[in-house]
Design an enzyme around this catalytic site. Structure first.
Site, PDB file in Angstrom:
ATOM      1  N   ARG A 179       3.448  31.877 -39.894  1.00  0.00           N
ATOM      2  CA  ARG A 179       2.910  30.556 -39.560  1.00  0.00           C
ATOM      3  C   ARG A 179       1.381  30.527 -39.543  1.00  0.00           C
ATOM      4  O   ARG A 179       0.786  29.885 -38.709  1.00  0.00           O
ATOM      5  CB  ARG A 179       3.416  30.127 -38.176  1.00  0.00           C
ATOM      6  CG  ARG A 179       4.907  30.081 -38.028  1.00  0.00           C
ATOM      7  CD  ARG A 179       5.258  29.553 -36.648  1.00  0.00           C
ATOM      8  NE  ARG A 179       4.502  30.244 -35.623  1.00  0.00           N
ATOM      9  CZ  ARG A 179       4.958  31.259 -34.948  1.00  0.00           C
ATOM     10  NH1 ARG A 179       6.167  31.713 -35.144  1.00  0.00           N
ATOM     11  NH2 ARG A 179       4.209  31.836 -34.024  1.00  0.00           N
ATOM     12  N   ARG A 183      -5.259  24.102 -42.283  1.00  0.00           N
ATOM     13  CA  ARG A 183      -5.339  22.659 -42.036  1.00  0.00           C
ATOM     14  C   ARG A 183      -6.064  21.961 -43.183  1.00  0.00           C
ATOM     15  O   ARG A 183      -7.157  22.370 -43.558  1.00  0.00           O
ATOM     16  CB  ARG A 183      -6.076  22.406 -40.721  1.00  0.00           C
ATOM     17  CG  ARG A 183      -5.324  23.009 -39.544  1.00  0.00           C
ATOM     18  CD  ARG A 183      -6.115  22.868 -38.255  1.00  0.00           C
ATOM     19  NE  ARG A 183      -5.372  23.474 -37.143  1.00  0.00           N
ATOM     20  CZ  ARG A 183      -5.887  23.727 -35.956  1.00  0.00           C
ATOM     21  NH1 ARG A 183      -7.146  23.419 -35.697  1.00  0.00           N
ATOM     22  NH2 ARG A 183      -5.156  24.281 -35.015  1.00  0.00           N
ATOM     23  N   ARG A 257      -0.901  47.346 -28.542  1.00  0.00           N
ATOM     24  CA  ARG A 257      -2.322  47.371 -28.857  1.00  0.00           C
ATOM     25  C   ARG A 257      -3.069  47.069 -27.559  1.00  0.00           C
ATOM     26  O   ARG A 257      -2.561  46.339 -26.690  1.00  0.00           O
ATOM     27  CB  ARG A 257      -2.694  46.286 -29.877  1.00  0.00           C
ATOM     28  CG  ARG A 257      -2.025  46.401 -31.206  1.00  0.00           C
ATOM     29  CD  ARG A 257      -2.533  47.534 -32.048  1.00  0.00           C
ATOM     30  NE  ARG A 257      -3.950  47.411 -32.342  1.00  0.00           N
ATOM     31  CZ  ARG A 257      -4.677  48.425 -32.848  1.00  0.00           C
ATOM     32  NH1 ARG A 257      -4.119  49.596 -33.074  1.00  0.00           N
ATOM     33  NH2 ARG A 257      -5.952  48.253 -33.116  1.00  0.00           N
ATOM     34  N   ARG A 288     -14.428  40.145 -31.807  1.00  0.00           N
ATOM     35  CA  ARG A 288     -14.895  38.870 -31.258  1.00  0.00           C
ATOM     36  C   ARG A 288     -16.052  39.109 -30.295  1.00  0.00           C
ATOM     37  O   ARG A 288     -16.172  40.198 -29.720  1.00  0.00           O
ATOM     38  CB  ARG A 288     -13.786  38.182 -30.434  1.00  0.00           C
ATOM     39  CG  ARG A 288     -12.486  38.058 -31.153  1.00  0.00           C
ATOM     40  CD  ARG A 288     -11.600  37.035 -30.496  1.00  0.00           C
ATOM     41  NE  ARG A 288     -10.741  37.589 -29.454  1.00  0.00           N
ATOM     42  CZ  ARG A 288      -9.828  36.881 -28.811  1.00  0.00           C
ATOM     43  NH1 ARG A 288      -9.668  35.601 -29.089  1.00  0.00           N
ATOM     44  NH2 ARG A 288      -9.072  37.439 -27.893  1.00  0.00           N
ATOM     45  N   GLU A 310     -15.482  42.478 -28.055  1.00  0.00           N
ATOM     46  CA  GLU A 310     -14.072  42.900 -27.956  1.00  0.00           C
ATOM     47  C   GLU A 310     -13.724  43.829 -29.113  1.00  0.00           C
ATOM     48  O   GLU A 310     -13.949  43.497 -30.275  1.00  0.00           O
ATOM     49  CB  GLU A 310     -13.190  41.648 -27.995  1.00  0.00           C
ATOM     50  CG  GLU A 310     -11.717  41.945 -27.957  1.00  0.00           C
ATOM     51  CD  GLU A 310     -10.872  40.664 -27.976  1.00  0.00           C
ATOM     52  OE1 GLU A 310     -11.157  39.727 -27.214  1.00  0.00           O
ATOM     53  OE2 GLU A 310      -9.942  40.615 -28.792  1.00  0.00           O
ATOM     54  N   TYR A 358       4.886  39.072 -26.172  1.00  0.00           N
ATOM     55  CA  TYR A 358       3.639  38.365 -25.898  1.00  0.00           C
ATOM     56  C   TYR A 358       3.990  36.984 -25.357  1.00  0.00           C
ATOM     57  O   TYR A 358       4.684  36.216 -26.012  1.00  0.00           O
ATOM     58  CB  TYR A 358       2.739  38.217 -27.139  1.00  0.00           C
ATOM     59  CG  TYR A 358       1.523  37.419 -26.754  1.00  0.00           C
ATOM     60  CD1 TYR A 358       0.456  38.041 -26.118  1.00  0.00           C
ATOM     61  CD2 TYR A 358       1.491  36.036 -26.893  1.00  0.00           C
ATOM     62  CE1 TYR A 358      -0.633  37.310 -25.663  1.00  0.00           C
ATOM     63  CE2 TYR A 358       0.401  35.297 -26.434  1.00  0.00           C
ATOM     64  CZ  TYR A 358      -0.649  35.941 -25.825  1.00  0.00           C
ATOM     65  OH  TYR A 358      -1.711  35.210 -25.353  1.00  0.00           O
ATOM     66  N   ASP A 360       2.219  33.473 -23.534  1.00  0.00           N
ATOM     67  CA  ASP A 360       1.085  32.749 -22.968  1.00  0.00           C
ATOM     68  C   ASP A 360       1.410  32.471 -21.500  1.00  0.00           C
ATOM     69  O   ASP A 360       2.568  32.576 -21.076  1.00  0.00           O
ATOM     70  CB  ASP A 360       0.864  31.429 -23.726  1.00  0.00           C
ATOM     71  CG  ASP A 360      -0.009  31.627 -24.960  1.00  0.00           C
ATOM     72  OD1 ASP A 360      -0.887  32.516 -24.927  1.00  0.00           O
ATOM     73  OD2 ASP A 360       0.191  30.904 -25.940  1.00  0.00           O
TER      74      ASP A 360
HETATM   75  C1  LIG Z   1      -6.537  39.520 -24.216  1.00  0.00           C
HETATM   76  C2  LIG Z   1      -5.546  38.500 -23.752  1.00  0.00           C
HETATM   77  C3  LIG Z   1      -5.888  37.161 -23.818  1.00  0.00           C
HETATM   78  C4  LIG Z   1      -4.974  36.196 -23.410  1.00  0.00           C
HETATM   79  N1  LIG Z   1      -5.342  34.895 -23.493  1.00  0.00           N
HETATM   80  C5  LIG Z   1      -4.472  33.940 -23.108  1.00  0.00           C
HETATM   81  C6  LIG Z   1      -4.836  32.557 -23.219  1.00  0.00           C
HETATM   82  O1  LIG Z   1      -5.924  32.200 -23.672  1.00  0.00           O
HETATM   83  N2  LIG Z   1      -3.920  31.631 -22.828  1.00  0.00           N
HETATM   84  C7  LIG Z   1      -2.684  31.982 -22.321  1.00  0.00           C
HETATM   85  O2  LIG Z   1      -1.904  31.096 -21.974  1.00  0.00           O
HETATM   86  N3  LIG Z   1      -2.333  33.291 -22.202  1.00  0.00           N
HETATM   87  C8  LIG Z   1      -3.192  34.269 -22.574  1.00  0.00           C
HETATM   88  N4  LIG Z   1      -2.840  35.584 -22.445  1.00  0.00           N
HETATM   89  C9  LIG Z   1      -1.519  35.931 -21.879  1.00  0.00           C
HETATM   90  C10 LIG Z   1      -1.513  36.086 -20.329  1.00  0.00           C
HETATM   91  O3  LIG Z   1      -2.401  37.111 -19.955  1.00  0.00           O
HETATM   92  C11 LIG Z   1      -0.072  36.413 -19.890  1.00  0.00           C
HETATM   93  O4  LIG Z   1       0.791  35.367 -20.253  1.00  0.00           O
HETATM   94  C12 LIG Z   1       0.093  36.623 -18.380  1.00  0.00           C
HETATM   95  O5  LIG Z   1      -0.891  37.465 -17.859  1.00  0.00           O
HETATM   96  C13 LIG Z   1       1.448  37.239 -18.106  1.00  0.00           C
HETATM   97  O6  LIG Z   1       1.699  37.327 -16.721  1.00  0.00           O
HETATM   98  P1  LIG Z   1       2.643  38.493 -16.153  1.00  0.00           P
HETATM   99  O7  LIG Z   1       2.790  38.254 -14.713  1.00  0.00           O
HETATM  100  O8  LIG Z   1       3.852  38.594 -17.000  1.00  0.00           O
HETATM  101  O9  LIG Z   1       1.844  39.845 -16.469  1.00  0.00           O
HETATM  102  P2  LIG Z   1       0.471  40.414 -15.921  1.00  0.00           P
HETATM  103  O10 LIG Z   1      -0.533  39.339 -15.771  1.00  0.00           O
HETATM  104  O11 LIG Z   1       0.116  41.564 -16.771  1.00  0.00           O
HETATM  105  O12 LIG Z   1       0.836  40.939 -14.465  1.00  0.00           O
HETATM  106  C14 LIG Z   1       1.616  42.097 -14.253  1.00  0.00           C
HETATM  107  C15 LIG Z   1       1.056  42.814 -13.027  1.00  0.00           C
HETATM  108  O13 LIG Z   1       1.948  43.879 -12.675  1.00  0.00           O
HETATM  109  C16 LIG Z   1       1.175  44.957 -12.206  1.00  0.00           C
HETATM  110  N5  LIG Z   1       1.991  46.178 -12.303  1.00  0.00           N
HETATM  111  C17 LIG Z   1       2.513  46.723 -13.432  1.00  0.00           C
HETATM  112  N6  LIG Z   1       3.184  47.858 -13.122  1.00  0.00           N
HETATM  113  C18 LIG Z   1       3.098  48.015 -11.779  1.00  0.00           C
HETATM  114  C19 LIG Z   1       3.584  49.003 -10.879  1.00  0.00           C
HETATM  115  N7  LIG Z   1       4.273  50.074 -11.305  1.00  0.00           N
HETATM  116  N8  LIG Z   1       3.307  48.861  -9.557  1.00  0.00           N
HETATM  117  C20 LIG Z   1       2.576  47.796  -9.104  1.00  0.00           C
HETATM  118  N9  LIG Z   1       2.076  46.850  -9.916  1.00  0.00           N
HETATM  119  C21 LIG Z   1       2.346  46.940 -11.252  1.00  0.00           C
HETATM  120  C22 LIG Z   1      -0.018  44.952 -13.135  1.00  0.00           C
HETATM  121  O14 LIG Z   1      -1.110  45.660 -12.566  1.00  0.00           O
HETATM  122  C23 LIG Z   1      -0.293  43.460 -13.284  1.00  0.00           C
HETATM  123  O15 LIG Z   1      -1.226  43.004 -12.327  1.00  0.00           O
HETATM  124  C24 LIG Z   1      -3.706  36.571 -22.894  1.00  0.00           C
HETATM  125  C25 LIG Z   1      -3.371  37.920 -22.842  1.00  0.00           C
HETATM  126  C26 LIG Z   1      -4.263  38.875 -23.277  1.00  0.00           C
HETATM  127  C27 LIG Z   1      -3.872  40.322 -23.259  1.00  0.00           C
END
Ligand SMILES: Cc1cc2nc3c(=O)[nH]c(=O)nc-3n(C[C@H](O)[C@H](O)[C@H](O)COP(=O)(O)OP(=O)(O)OC[C@H]3O[C@@H](n4cnc5c(N)ncnc54)[C@H](O)[C@@H]3O)c2cc1C
Length: 378
Positions: A179, A183, A257, A288, A310, A358, A360
């Site tokens: 995808r 545009r 990654r 970036r 980055e 992945y 958001d």
């Molecule tokens: C570079 C980057 C840019 C992004 N940009 C966007 C964006 O612009 N817009 C958007 O909508 N989304 C974006 N995202 C996605 C967004 O970060 C995720 O959707 C979101 O953080 C997921 O939430 P989560 O709770 O699943 O995971 P996480 O936020 O990763 O939280 C998981 C937590 O669990 C903790 N943990 C893991 N293992 C253990 C353990 N054994 N004991 C205790 N704690 C633990 C970790 O430390 C972490 O704090 C981006 C992601 C990345 C990597």
């Protein structure tokens, strides 16, 4: 040893997945929750903080822009924050010149030095496709050329992809870019979602508000695996860490990654005029440059600016960001998932690491609200 008996639920990770579930359990069920978080802070990868020297808020794990078309998610999150109305636009530098991304009519006209109208683009691209087109594209490169033609591919996609994956695009599967946006008009907005923006205060403030409840306790700098044995076996655990770690990687590690961020303070007010600038040339090592002050145009920040370069890398286990996926990883994930259901019936696993996907932010919030309704509230 900590006393875990007083909590009704133990949650692992203070990112959006577990924070939403914790908030729901505390407010809606009036039950007690403990969150274990191995980092020094709440917020998971959405954590933001104020840069000491410049006073600029920055997102420690990469620029995060909230966007969604889901009204329920928007309404839910709006209980904890107001948004600033920022809309995201991406630009890219190729051979020292700035172009719009994703490729749109402005990119095409500037690159080819023409002045096409939207209805002329198909005819123009037909000429590129007559030179090179793959009936059955076998890899990323062939697929990309089918969509944008070789010249635009070579300029804007090849070098960037090489840096992002550290692999020749010919060796990457075609499925990665089914995808690729292309545009035929001047639309600049990166996302089409009707709701988007950056939290007016900051991302971390959302988490502070969500978790500010007498039924919720958070233990920071506490790794679940150091205390798992002390948690009573009949407790329901909601886990948002890596699924393969639950099994001590016995079938192998899921591949990711990661990114490295290099901060620089520059003694000028505005370095690049936008929050994210891509770098398409293969010989520029970073992918970036982020300039976080532009995420908050409503704030008056004078003086020095902060930029963050980055770099994309293979993860050796540290900060797993983007699941690499593909057949081998997906089979491995399914093996762990099958075993999970047999071995740990009291464990609910989710979030981006638990599901090896992945997501958001709006996806994760939607998943968390759904899990709460279907597996916890029942
Ligand atoms: C570079 C980057 C840019 C992004 N940009 C966007 C964006 O612009 N817009 C958007 O909508 N989304 C974006 N995202 C996605 C967004 O970060 C995720 O959707 C979101 O953080 C997921 O939430 P989560 O709770 O699943 O995971 P996480 O936020 O990763 O939280 C998981 C937590 O669990 C903790 N943990 C893991 N293992 C253990 C353990 N054994 N004991 C205790 N704690 C633990 C970790 O430390 C972490 O704090 C981006 C992601 C990345 C990597």
């Amino acid at each position: 040893m900590k006393d875990f008996t007083k909590y009704d639920y133990i949650l692992v990770g203070a990112g959006f997945y577990c924070s939403v579930i914790a908030e729901r359990i505390a407010n809606d069920l009036n039950k007690k929750v403990l969150i274990l978080e191995k980092r020094k802070h709440i917020g998971g990868n959405c954590y933001s903080e104020i840069h000491q020297e410049t006073g600029i808020e920055f997102h420690k794990y990469g620029t995060h822009i909230f966007h969604t078309a889901n009204e329920e998610v928007w309404a839910y999150l709006s209980r904890f924050t107001k948004f600033n109305g920022y809309y995201h636009q991406v630009l890219t530098v190729y051979q020292g010149k700035v172009y719009q991304m994703p490729i749109n009519l402005e990119t095409i006209n500037a690159f080819y030095q023409v002045n096409l109208k939207p209805f002329e683009v198909d005819e123009f691209m037909k000429k590129e496709h007559e030179k090179e087109f793959y009936e059955d594209p076998k890899n990323f490169e062939e697929q990309a050329i089918n969509i944008v033609g070789r010249p635009l591919y070579e300029a804007f996609i090849k070098g960037y992809t090489q840096k992002q994956w550290e692999r020749d695009p010919k060796t990457l599967p075609a499925s990665i870019i089914k995808r690729l946006p292309f545009r035929k008009n001047y639309t600049e907005s990166y996302f089409f979602d009707p709701y988007q923006g950056i939290p007016k205060n900051d991302f971390t403030d959302i988490f502070n508000k969500m978790l500010d409840h007498p039924n919720i306790e958070v233990f920071l700098e506490t790794d679940f695996f150091d205390v798992w044995n002390d948690i009573p076996k009949d407790k329901t655990i909601i886990y948002s860490g890596a699924i393969d770690k639950l099994f001590n990687f016995k079938y192998g590690k899921l591949e990711y990654r990661t990114l490295e961020f290099v901060e620089e303070v520059i003694d000028i007010e505005d370095f690049q005029g936008t929050s994210v600038m891509n770098y398409a040339d293969a010989d520029i090592p970073y992918t970036r440059i982020h300039e976080p002050k532009h995420l908050h145009p409503e704030r008056e920040i004078k003086g020095k600016t902060l930029i963050i370069k980055e770099f994309s890398k293979e993860s050796d286990g540290t900060e797993p960001y983007y699941p690499i996926g593909g057949q081998v990883n997906n089979e491995l994930y399914n093996k762990y998932l099958t075993e999970l259901n047999h071995t740990y019936p009291n464990l609910i696993v989710g979030g981006r690491l638990g599901d090896y996907k992945y997501y958001d932010m709006h996806h994760v919030i939607e998943k968390a609200l759904n899990v709460y309704q279907t597996k916890i509230k029942i």
